[in-house]
Design a protein around this motif. Sequence first.
Motif, PDB file in Angstrom:
ATOM      1  N   VAL A 139      17.024  42.063 -24.921  1.00  7.66           N
ATOM      2  CA  VAL A 139      17.263  41.298 -26.037  1.00  7.66           C
ATOM      3  C   VAL A 139      16.230  41.139 -26.786  1.00  7.66           C
ATOM      4  CG1 VAL A 139      19.684  40.750 -25.370  1.00  7.66           C
ATOM      5  CG2 VAL A 139      17.632  39.051 -25.311  1.00  7.66           C
ATOM      6  N   ASP A 140      15.036  40.922 -26.561  1.00  8.42           N
ATOM      7  CA  ASP A 140      13.879  40.699 -27.392  1.00  8.42           C
ATOM      8  C   ASP A 140      12.751  41.363 -27.106  1.00  8.42           C
ATOM      9  OD1 ASP A 140      12.305  39.082 -29.381  1.00  8.42           O
ATOM     10  OD2 ASP A 140      11.927  37.537 -27.859  1.00  8.42           O
ATOM     11  N   SER A 141      11.848  41.045 -26.112  1.00  7.57           N
ATOM     12  CA  SER A 141      10.330  41.647 -26.149  1.00  7.57           C
ATOM     13  C   SER A 141      10.380  42.976 -26.066  1.00  7.57           C
ATOM     14  CB  SER A 141       9.549  41.082 -25.081  1.00  7.57           C
ATOM     15  OG  SER A 141      10.365  41.386 -23.615  1.00  7.57           O
ATOM     16  N   GLY A 145       8.172  46.587 -31.047  1.00  2.00           N
ATOM     17  CA  GLY A 145       6.851  46.671 -31.262  1.00  2.00           C
ATOM     18  C   GLY A 145       5.708  45.663 -30.988  1.00  2.00           C
ATOM     19  N   LYS A 146       6.130  44.510 -30.789  1.00  2.00           N
ATOM     20  CA  LYS A 146       5.112  43.687 -30.474  1.00  2.00           C
ATOM     21  C   LYS A 146       4.410  43.751 -29.146  1.00  2.00           C
ATOM     22  CE  LYS A 146       5.983  39.533 -33.349  1.00  2.00           C
ATOM     23  NZ  LYS A 146       6.489  38.254 -33.345  1.00  2.00           N
ATOM     24  N   THR A 147       3.041  44.089 -28.875  1.00  2.00           N
ATOM     25  CA  THR A 147       2.522  44.350 -27.658  1.00  2.00           C
ATOM     26  C   THR A 147       1.302  43.231 -27.548  1.00  2.00           C
ATOM     27  OG1 THR A 147       0.967  45.806 -28.222  1.00  2.00           O
ATOM     28  CG2 THR A 147       3.240  46.574 -27.963  1.00  2.00           C
ATOM     29  N   ALA A 229      20.714  42.942 -34.329  1.00  2.00           N
ATOM     30  CA  ALA A 229      20.209  41.638 -35.036  1.00  2.00           C
ATOM     31  C   ALA A 229      18.808  41.777 -35.073  1.00  2.00           C
ATOM     32  CB  ALA A 229      20.866  40.383 -34.458  1.00  2.00           C
ATOM     33  N   LYS A 230      18.075  42.203 -33.904  1.00  2.00           N
ATOM     34  CA  LYS A 230      16.743  42.124 -34.108  1.00  2.00           C
ATOM     35  C   LYS A 230      16.261  43.403 -34.920  1.00  2.00           C
ATOM     36  CE  LYS A 230      12.322  41.702 -31.707  1.00  2.00           C
ATOM     37  NZ  LYS A 230      11.731  41.255 -30.671  1.00  2.00           N
ATOM     38  N   ALA A 231      16.866  44.582 -34.586  1.00  2.00           N
ATOM     39  CA  ALA A 231      16.736  45.775 -35.237  1.00  2.00           C
ATOM     40  C   ALA A 231      16.507  45.618 -36.740  1.00  2.00           C
ATOM     41  CB  ALA A 231      17.428  46.903 -34.855  1.00  2.00           C
ATOM     42  N   ARG A 239       5.959  43.663 -39.528  1.00  2.00           N
ATOM     43  CA  ARG A 239       4.612  42.892 -39.164  1.00  2.00           C
ATOM     44  C   ARG A 239       4.885  41.638 -39.575  1.00  2.00           C
ATOM     45  NH1 ARG A 239      -0.196  46.300 -38.234  1.00  2.00           N
ATOM     46  NH2 ARG A 239       0.768  48.313 -37.662  1.00  2.00           N
ATOM     47  N   GLU A 240       5.918  41.025 -39.640  1.00  2.00           N
ATOM     48  CA  GLU A 240       6.030  39.582 -39.772  1.00  2.00           C
ATOM     49  C   GLU A 240       5.215  38.902 -40.839  1.00  2.00           C
ATOM     50  OE1 GLU A 240       6.379  37.367 -35.877  1.00  2.00           O
ATOM     51  OE2 GLU A 240       5.752  35.717 -36.843  1.00  2.00           O
ATOM     52  N   GLY A 241       5.333  39.696 -41.933  1.00  2.00           N
ATOM     53  CA  GLY A 241       4.874  39.121 -43.009  1.00  2.00           C
ATOM     54  C   GLY A 241       5.848  37.991 -43.855  1.00  2.00           C
ATOM     55  N   VAL A 243      10.325  37.444 -43.084  1.00  2.00           N
ATOM     56  CA  VAL A 243      11.727  37.120 -42.397  1.00  2.00           C
ATOM     57  C   VAL A 243      11.586  37.379 -40.790  1.00  2.00           C
ATOM     58  CG1 VAL A 243      13.320  37.670 -44.236  1.00  2.00           C
ATOM     59  CG2 VAL A 243      12.588  39.442 -42.832  1.00  2.00           C
ATOM     60  N   ARG A 244      10.716  38.221 -40.481  1.00  2.00           N
ATOM     61  CA  ARG A 244      10.825  38.394 -38.964  1.00  2.00           C
ATOM     62  C   ARG A 244      10.257  36.953 -38.211  1.00  2.00           C
ATOM     63  NH1 ARG A 244       8.252  43.261 -35.091  1.00  2.00           N
ATOM     64  NH2 ARG A 244       8.668  42.243 -33.181  1.00  2.00           N
ATOM     65  N   ALA A 245       9.572  36.177 -39.265  1.00  2.00           N
ATOM     66  CA  ALA A 245       9.286  34.828 -38.346  1.00  2.00           C
ATOM     67  C   ALA A 245      10.714  33.972 -38.071  1.00  2.00           C
ATOM     68  CB  ALA A 245       8.645  33.838 -39.317  1.00  2.00           C
ATOM     69  N   LEU A 246      11.862  34.664 -38.781  1.00  2.00           N
ATOM     70  CA  LEU A 246      12.850  33.694 -38.232  1.00  2.00           C
ATOM     71  C   LEU A 246      13.348  33.771 -36.515  1.00  2.00           C
ATOM     72  CD1 LEU A 246      15.538  35.086 -41.352  1.00  2.00           C
ATOM     73  CD2 LEU A 246      14.739  32.628 -40.454  1.00  2.00           C
ATOM     74  N   LEU A 247      12.869  35.037 -36.043  1.00  2.00           N
ATOM     75  CA  LEU A 247      12.916  35.456 -34.787  1.00  2.00           C
ATOM     76  C   LEU A 247      12.397  34.302 -33.730  1.00  2.00           C
ATOM     77  CD1 LEU A 247      12.178  39.048 -34.689  1.00  2.00           C
ATOM     78  CD2 LEU A 247      14.688  38.136 -34.436  1.00  2.00           C
ATOM     79  N   ASN A 248      11.403  33.360 -34.437  1.00  2.00           N
ATOM     80  CA  ASN A 248      10.864  32.498 -33.709  1.00  2.00           C
ATOM     81  C   ASN A 248      11.587  30.986 -33.831  1.00  2.00           C
ATOM     82  OD1 ASN A 248       8.543  34.055 -33.237  1.00  2.00           O
ATOM     83  ND2 ASN A 248       7.868  33.392 -35.227  1.00  2.00           N
ATOM     84  N   LEU A 249      13.014  31.097 -34.072  1.00  2.00           N
ATOM     85  CA  LEU A 249      13.678  30.001 -34.048  1.00  2.00           C
ATOM     86  C   LEU A 249      13.692  29.234 -32.845  1.00  2.00           C
ATOM     87  CD1 LEU A 249      16.116  27.935 -35.012  1.00  2.00           C
ATOM     88  CD2 LEU A 249      17.632  29.743 -34.351  1.00  2.00           C
TER      89      LEU A 249
HETATM   90  N1  GLY Z   1       9.910  37.902 -30.087  1.00  2.00           N
HETATM   91  C1  GLY Z   1       9.867  37.445 -31.537  1.00  2.00           C
HETATM   92  C2  GLY Z   1       9.506  39.072 -32.265  1.00  2.00           C
HETATM   93  O1  GLY Z   1       9.576  40.008 -31.816  1.00  2.00           O
HETATM   94  O2  GLY Z   1       9.293  38.910 -33.541  1.00  2.00           O
END
Ligand code: GLY
Length: 368
Positions: A139-141, A145-147, A229-231, A239-241, A243-249
């Motif tokens: 569901v997340d990692s 594309g975060k590696t 939701a993540k997609a 690249r988390e400029g 809204v992606r940071a919302l995933l850090n809730l």
């Molecule tokens: N695990 C948070 C993200 O992929 O941005």
Amino acid sequence: MTVFQQVTVQLAERSYPILIGPGLMDQVGAHMAPVMTGKRAFVVTDDSVAPLYLDRVLASLDKAGISHLHTILPHGEGTKDFAHLEALLDAMLEARCERSTMVVALGGGVVGDLTGFAAAILQRGVDFVQVPTTLLAQVDSSVGGKTGINTHHGKNLVGAFHQPRLVLADTAALTSLPRRQVLAGYADVVKYGCIDEPEFFAWLEENGAQVIVGDEAARRHAVAVSCRAKARIVAADEREGGVRALLNLGHTFGHALEAETGFSGELLHGEAVAIGMVMAFRLSARLGLAPVEDAARLERHLAKVGLPTGLNKNRAWDVDRLVHHMAGDKKVKNGKVTFVLAKGIGQSFLTRDVQEEAVREMLVDFAK
Ligand code: GLY
């Protein structure tokens, strides 16, 4: 015949599908072949996953006419380091991996992150496929594309954005997970409901227990909605400029708790995220941003399924140290911590405008 759920991560020419359903482990070769430019694969897994699934994956590659080599890493977070990255790259080079070789990451988040990073830098980037075997990875990692790897400065501080060509989430693989691991992954499922999917949160309140005990249809639905939701968020901000940071809730608080417990088995990542989400909602309620009832509702649901919602009272928690860990978190910009707060369930937002004193007061209350 099993019907798989499909979610697409929309990133123009780097778009890719996520297939979700039971039995995908036996179809890895069949699904990989159409996106390959060659006929060779290099499979990376660990010594916990290999006895369970490696033979099935290799058999599926044979069936699809894909030749293969593999390597088996030691399991555990300790593998996500420079030494294992170097050894993995060496193994790939010795195996004569070329640009046309498809790298396969078969395992949980550690295998996915390390293998994805090796694929990102081997010959300046080779294609890879994620075959996640834990709920957290499904569901997340494995998505987005975060590696990367950990260093002695902290977790995930060295890495690259490198999107997979395909994600194959075999929900039947989750049956081999210990309940505590399933629960820890479930915290991230709840996270998507809290970010911007209030109907999904309500569905989880009704069906979360089924997801945890292993009802196949419930699991498939929960993984699919989470991936969708993540997609959506990744497509908006790869690249988390922003809204992606919302995933850090829940992650900023959760990271501080993990750091304070030495990233040990005392508190799994997902358990720390569960407590961290409760902290984020309690802080939001204290600041008058969210209804107290929404914070209580989140807490009730997490507690009902068996996730921790408070701090271990047998340990003395030092609020100064927790705040210090937050300030050391990589989500700090211009010296200010970015918090994910909420106006309610499904209404999370980002802010750098939180007074340290308010955070301290919430933590002092929380630690009582
Ligand atoms: N695990 C948070 C993200 O992929 O941005």
